[in-house]
Design an enzyme around this catalytic site. Structure first.
Site, PDB file in Angstrom:
ATOM      1  N   HIS A  55       0.857  -1.199   0.000  1.00  0.00           N
ATOM      2  CA  HIS A  55       0.000   0.000   0.000  1.00  0.00           C
ATOM      3  C   HIS A  55       0.880   1.231   0.000  1.00  0.00           C
ATOM      4  O   HIS A  55       2.103   1.138   0.128  1.00  0.00           O
ATOM      5  CB  HIS A  55      -1.009  -0.016   1.149  1.00  0.00           C
ATOM      6  N   HIS A  57       1.370   3.938   1.958  1.00  0.00           N
ATOM      7  CA  HIS A  57       1.908   4.686   3.105  1.00  0.00           C
ATOM      8  C   HIS A  57       3.438   4.801   3.043  1.00  0.00           C
ATOM      9  O   HIS A  57       4.112   3.861   2.630  1.00  0.00           O
ATOM     10  CB  HIS A  57       1.490   4.014   4.426  1.00  0.00           C
ATOM     11  N   ASP A  59       5.733   4.538   5.203  1.00  0.00           N
ATOM     12  CA  ASP A  59       6.520   3.483   5.871  1.00  0.00           C
ATOM     13  C   ASP A  59       6.430   2.149   5.124  1.00  0.00           C
ATOM     14  O   ASP A  59       6.898   1.118   5.619  1.00  0.00           O
ATOM     15  CB  ASP A  59       6.100   3.326   7.346  1.00  0.00           C
ATOM     16  N   HIS A  60       5.835   2.170   3.901  1.00  0.00           N
ATOM     17  CA  HIS A  60       5.778   0.968   3.054  1.00  0.00           C
ATOM     18  C   HIS A  60       6.312   1.218   1.646  1.00  0.00           C
ATOM     19  O   HIS A  60       6.666   0.278   0.944  1.00  0.00           O
ATOM     20  CB  HIS A  60       4.336   0.441   2.996  1.00  0.00           C
ATOM     21  N   HIS A 112      -7.475  -0.639   5.579  1.00  0.00           N
ATOM     22  CA  HIS A 112      -6.449   0.216   6.205  1.00  0.00           C
ATOM     23  C   HIS A 112      -6.223   1.420   5.285  1.00  0.00           C
ATOM     24  O   HIS A 112      -6.260   2.568   5.714  1.00  0.00           O
ATOM     25  CB  HIS A 112      -5.178  -0.603   6.396  1.00  0.00           C
ATOM     26  N   ASP A 131      -0.344  -4.066   6.245  1.00  0.00           N
ATOM     27  CA  ASP A 131      -0.998  -3.574   7.461  1.00  0.00           C
ATOM     28  C   ASP A 131      -2.466  -3.987   7.508  1.00  0.00           C
ATOM     29  O   ASP A 131      -3.284  -3.338   8.159  1.00  0.00           O
ATOM     30  CB  ASP A 131      -0.912  -2.040   7.543  1.00  0.00           C
ATOM     31  N   HIS A 169       4.217  -4.887  10.797  1.00  0.00           N
ATOM     32  CA  HIS A 169       4.623  -4.173  12.026  1.00  0.00           C
ATOM     33  C   HIS A 169       4.672  -5.142  13.201  1.00  0.00           C
ATOM     34  O   HIS A 169       3.992  -6.166  13.204  1.00  0.00           O
ATOM     35  CB  HIS A 169       3.625  -3.061  12.390  1.00  0.00           C
TER      36      HIS A 169
HETATM   37 FE    FE Z   1       2.552   0.629   8.106  1.00  0.00          FE
HETATM   38 ZN    ZN Z   2       0.063   1.545   6.511  1.00  0.00          ZN
END
Ligand code: FE
Ligand code: ZN
Length: 206
Positions: A55, A57, A59-60, A112, A131, A169
């Site tokens: 996805h 985001h 942090d991805h 998410h 996530d 995570h």
């Molecule tokens: Fe994440």
């Molecule tokens: Zn995420």
């Protein structure tokens, strides 16, 4: 057989490098930290050929550009990843990705975020779920609806029971705390929570 290298990234993300020894191909599952991925791949002696994003985001997908610039790899992900860095190949539910001779099925697990996908490599009995779902919990519902998220979790639940899910995570301890609050009399849950605490005290992934 497929090899998976898992390592902590940022504050509580997990990085995954997936390597197929037969073809020599290596894919990054998400890119929380470009530098860390490049360092870990070098440590394993693996050359990164692909990125698979779950996805959009940061942090991805935040490391996509740095890893692509360093390796020339092919970036594959859902259309929404364009918000961070345009993928070379856009994937959606029902598509497939390959790593050497292995095929990954792309599954819509939106909720998410919209355009959140999981990749299931049936032959290896593994799935990367980003996530969407975690041990004892699911991702925070930022963009989707409850019905959409529930349908996504049902699709994950429909995978063969022996499938190993790789979550993006380390959230299990916090999820256990909430679960114990919601279900205080559950002794199996209490035992599991204690096991999680033991593992985290030794920095073992749960
Ligand atoms: Fe994440
Ligand atoms: Zn995420």
């Amino acid at each position: 057989m497929i090899q998976i290298h898992q390592f902590p990234c940022l504050s509580d993300n997990y990085g995954f490098l997936v390597h197929d020894p037969a073809s020599g191909e290596t894919t990054c599952i998400d890119t929380p930290d470009g530098k860390e991925y490049l360092k870990q791949a070098e440590g394993k002696g693996w050359t990164i050929s692909h990125i698979w994003n779950t996805h959009w985001h940061p942090d991805h997908a935040g490391g996509n550009e740095e890893i692509k610039a360093a390796t020339g790899c092919t970036v594959i992900g859902p259309a929404e990843v364009e918000k961070i860095a345009a993928p070379d190949i856009i994937i959606k539910h029902g598509d497939t990705v390959s790593l050497g001779a292995f095929t990954g099925d792309v599954i819509d697990v939106g909720g998410h975020t919209d355009g959140h996908i999981a990749i299931h490599i049936a032959e290896a009995g593994i799935a990367f779920v980003g996530d969407a779902v975690f041990a004892l919990g699911c991702g925070r519902m930022f963009e989707g609806t409850p019905d959409q998220f529930w349908a996504s979790l049902e699709r994950i639940k429909a995978l063969p029971p022996e499938t190993t899910l790789y979550c993006a995570h380390e959230y299990t301890q916090a999820n256990a705390k909430f679960a114990l609050h919601a279900d205080p009399g559950n002794s199996a849950l209490a035992d599991y929570a204690a096991e999680i605490d033991r593992k985290r005290a030794q920095e073992v992934p749960t």
